[in-house]
Design an enzyme around this catalytic site. Structure first.
Site, short mmCIF file in Angstrom:
data_model
loop_
_atom_site.label_atom_id
_atom_site.label_comp_id
_atom_site.label_asym_id
_atom_site.label_seq_id
_atom_site.Cartn_x
_atom_site.Cartn_y
_atom_site.Cartn_z
N LYS A 7 0.62 9.78 -0.63
CA LYS A 7 2.05 10.11 -0.54
C LYS A 7 2.28 11.56 -0.12
CE LYS A 7 3.93 6.54 -3.54
NZ LYS A 7 4.68 6.20 -4.74
N LYS B 132 -2.11 -3.58 3.13
CA LYS B 132 -1.49 -4.39 2.08
C LYS B 132 0.02 -4.49 2.29
CE LYS B 132 -0.38 -1.36 -1.72
NZ LYS B 132 -0.26 -1.24 -3.16
N LYS C 144 6.30 -2.25 0.09
CA LYS C 144 7.76 -2.10 0.08
C LYS C 144 8.22 -1.13 1.16
CE LYS C 144 8.55 -2.63 -4.87
NZ LYS C 144 8.59 -1.88 -6.13
P1 AMP Z 1 4.73 -0.91 -6.68
O1 AMP Z 1 5.69 -1.63 -5.85
O2 AMP Z 1 3.79 -0.10 -5.87
O3 AMP Z 1 5.34 -0.21 -7.85
O4 AMP Z 1 3.80 -2.03 -7.31
C1 AMP Z 1 4.15 -2.86 -8.41
C2 AMP Z 1 2.95 -3.70 -8.77
O5 AMP Z 1 2.64 -4.60 -7.71
C3 AMP Z 1 1.66 -2.89 -9.00
O6 AMP Z 1 0.96 -3.42 -10.09
C4 AMP Z 1 0.89 -3.05 -7.72
O7 AMP Z 1 -0.49 -2.98 -7.92
C5 AMP Z 1 1.30 -4.46 -7.28
N1 AMP Z 1 1.26 -4.58 -5.82
C6 AMP Z 1 1.97 -3.86 -4.91
N2 AMP Z 1 1.71 -4.28 -3.64
C7 AMP Z 1 0.80 -5.28 -3.75
C8 AMP Z 1 0.14 -6.14 -2.81
N3 AMP Z 1 0.36 -6.05 -1.50
N4 AMP Z 1 -0.72 -7.07 -3.28
C9 AMP Z 1 -0.94 -7.18 -4.61
N5 AMP Z 1 -0.35 -6.43 -5.55
C10 AMP Z 1 0.51 -5.48 -5.14
#
Ligand code: AMP
Ligand code: TRP
Length: 326
Positions: free
Chosen positions: A111, A192, A195
Site C-alpha cells: 500500500k 487475486k 475490491k
Molecule cells: P479485505 O477486503 O482485504 O478486508 O479482506 C477481507 C477478508 O477477505 C480477508 O480475510 C481476506 O483475506 C479475504 N480475501 C480478500 N480477497 C480475497 C480473495 N481474492 N480470495 C480469498 N480471500 C480473500
C-alpha cells in the site's frame, strides 16, 4: 468450543473472494464456537475515505454478515469504533512493537509502494489488528491466507508481553483456507480478486445483479485449450472458475471435470452463471430486507455492548499487569 474473532473492512462491495475466502467460514464456525465478528471501521481510515460512503459501507457489511447467515443469537456482531477498547489496546501494543517488524509487513509495503512518506496509521495497522484479536482472548482467527503475516505479528506481540509480565493474553492461531479459497481476478487469474481493482468485470460483488454476474463470467479469461480441468499452475483461469462453481454447488472438482468432459467452456460458463445467480439471489434478498431495518441497528448496539463487556475485562488485566493507572 473456542473463542473465534474476525473482521472485515467496510470498504466497497464485498466480493466472491471475501465471501469464499473468509466470511463463509464465519458462518460455518458459529455452531461449534463462541464467535465475534467485527466490522473494522478504524482500519478502514488507514486509507482515505469519504465520510458518507464509509457510513454506508459499515452498514452494508453489517447487513451482509447477517444476510450470509451469521446469526446474532449465536455470534456477536459489532462495529469496531463503537468499542473504544480497540483503540486503547492498539496504543498499548504499539508501544511493544518495533519499526523493523512493522516495515516488513507486505500489506504495508504494497500500500505504501512508490510513496516517499506513508500515513502512520497504515504503518501501525498490524498493532490495531493485534489489539482486535487479543482483546477477546481469541483462540482462532479465520482469515484469508494474505493475512498470515498479521497473525504472526499478533502472536509475537502476545508472547513478547506474556514473557515480560506473565500471562496477559491468550495466544491466537490463524485458520487459513487452502488453495481453493483464494479467488483470483476474473480478467487476470494470476492476480487475486480485489475490491480496489479498477476493472469491474474482474470481480463479482455479492450484491451484483444478474446481468453483471453473467457478463463477468462470460468474459472471464480462460485459455485456448477448451478442456475443463483443474490445474491452478497451467490453467489458472478455468481452475478459478471451477473453484467458484464447486463452492456454490454440491459438485466436487472431480464431478465438475467429469460433467464437462468434452463439452467445452461455453456450456460450463453458462451453467456457472446459473449456479451463481441462484446462489447469490437469497443473499441479496436478505440483504435488502435487513439493510434499512431497525433490527440491524439493534443487533449492532447489542453486539457492541456484549463485546465491550469482554474487552473491558481483558484490557483491565493488561493495564494491571503492566502497571498502568493506580
Ligand atoms: P479485505 O477486503 O482485504 O478486508 O479482506 C477481507 C477478508 O477477505 C480477508 O480475510 C481476506 O483475506 C479475504 N480475501 C480478500 N480477497 C480475497 C480473495 N481474492 N480470495 C480469498 N480471500 C480473500
Ligand atoms: N486486516 C484484515 C483484512 O484486511 C481485517 C482485520 C482487521 C481483521 N482486524 C482483524 C481480520 C482482526 C481478523 C481479525 O482482511
Amino acid at each position: 468450543m473456542g473463542r473465534v474473532f474476525s473482521g472485515v473492512q467496510p470498504t466497497g462491495n464485498i466480493h466472491l473472494g471475501n465471501y469464499l475466502g473468509a466470511i463463509k467460514q464465519f458462518v460455518d464456525l458459529q455452531d461449534e464456537n463462541d464467535c465475534i465478528y467485527c466490522i473494522v471501521d478504524l482500519h478502514a481510515i488507514t486509507v482515505e475515505q469519504d465520510p458518507k460512503e464509509l457510513r454506508e459501507h459499515i452498514l452494508d457489511v453489517a447487513a451482509l454478515y447477517l444476510a450470509v447467515g451469521i446469526d446474532p443469537k449465536k455470534s456477536i456482531v459489532f462495529v469496531q469504533s463503537k468499542v473504544p477498547q480497540h483503540a486503547e489496546l492498539g496504543w498499548l501494543l504499539t508501544c511493544y512493537s518495533y519499526t523493523g517488524e512493522l516495515s516488513r509487513m507486505t500489506q504495508f509495503k504494497d500500500k505504501g509502494k512508490g510513496r516517499e512518506s506513508v500515513p502512520t496509521g497504515l504503518f501501525m495497522y498490524p498493532t490495531l489488528m493485534a489489539a482486535d484479536i487479543l482483546l477477546y482472548d481469541t483462540e482462532i482467527v479465520p482469515v484469508g491466507i494474505d493475512q498470515k503475516q498479521h497473525i504472526e505479528i499478533t502472536r509475537d506481540l502476545c508472547n513478547r508481553i506474556n514473557n515480560k509480565y506473565g500471562e496477559v493474553f491468550v495466544e491466537p492461531d490463524g485458520r487459513f483456507l487452502k488453495e481453493g479459497a483464494k479467488i483470483m481476478a476474473l480478467d487476470d487469474p494470476t492476480k487475486k480478486m480485489s475490491k480496489s481493482a479498477a476493472n469491474e468485470l474482474s470481480k463479482i460483488g455479492l450484491l451484483d445483479d444478474d446481468a453483471k454476474i453473467k457478463k463477468a463470467i462470460m468474459k472471464a479469461t480462460t485459455d485456448s485449450e477448451g478442456i475443463v480441468k483443474y490445474d491452478m499452475d497451467n490453467k489458472p483461469g478455468i481452475s478459478n472458475l471451477i473453484n467458484i462453481y464447486t463452492a456454490f454447488s454440491d459438485l466436487s472438482v472431480e464431478e465438475i471435470e467429469k460433467k464437462y468432459d468434452g463439452v467445452g467452456y461455453g456450456q460450463f460458463k453458462k451453467d456457472l452463471v446459473e449456479v451463481l445467480i441462484n446462489g447469490l439471489k437469497p443473499i441479496r434478498e436478505k440483504f435488502h430486507e435487513i439493510r434499512n431495518s431497525d433490527e440491524l441497528i439493534s443487533v449492532l448496539d447489542d453486539g457492541a455492548k456484549r463485546a465491550e463487556a469482554i474487552a473491558t475485562e481483558v484490557l483491565k488485566r493488561a493495564y494491571n499487569k503492566i502497571g498502568l493507572g493506580y
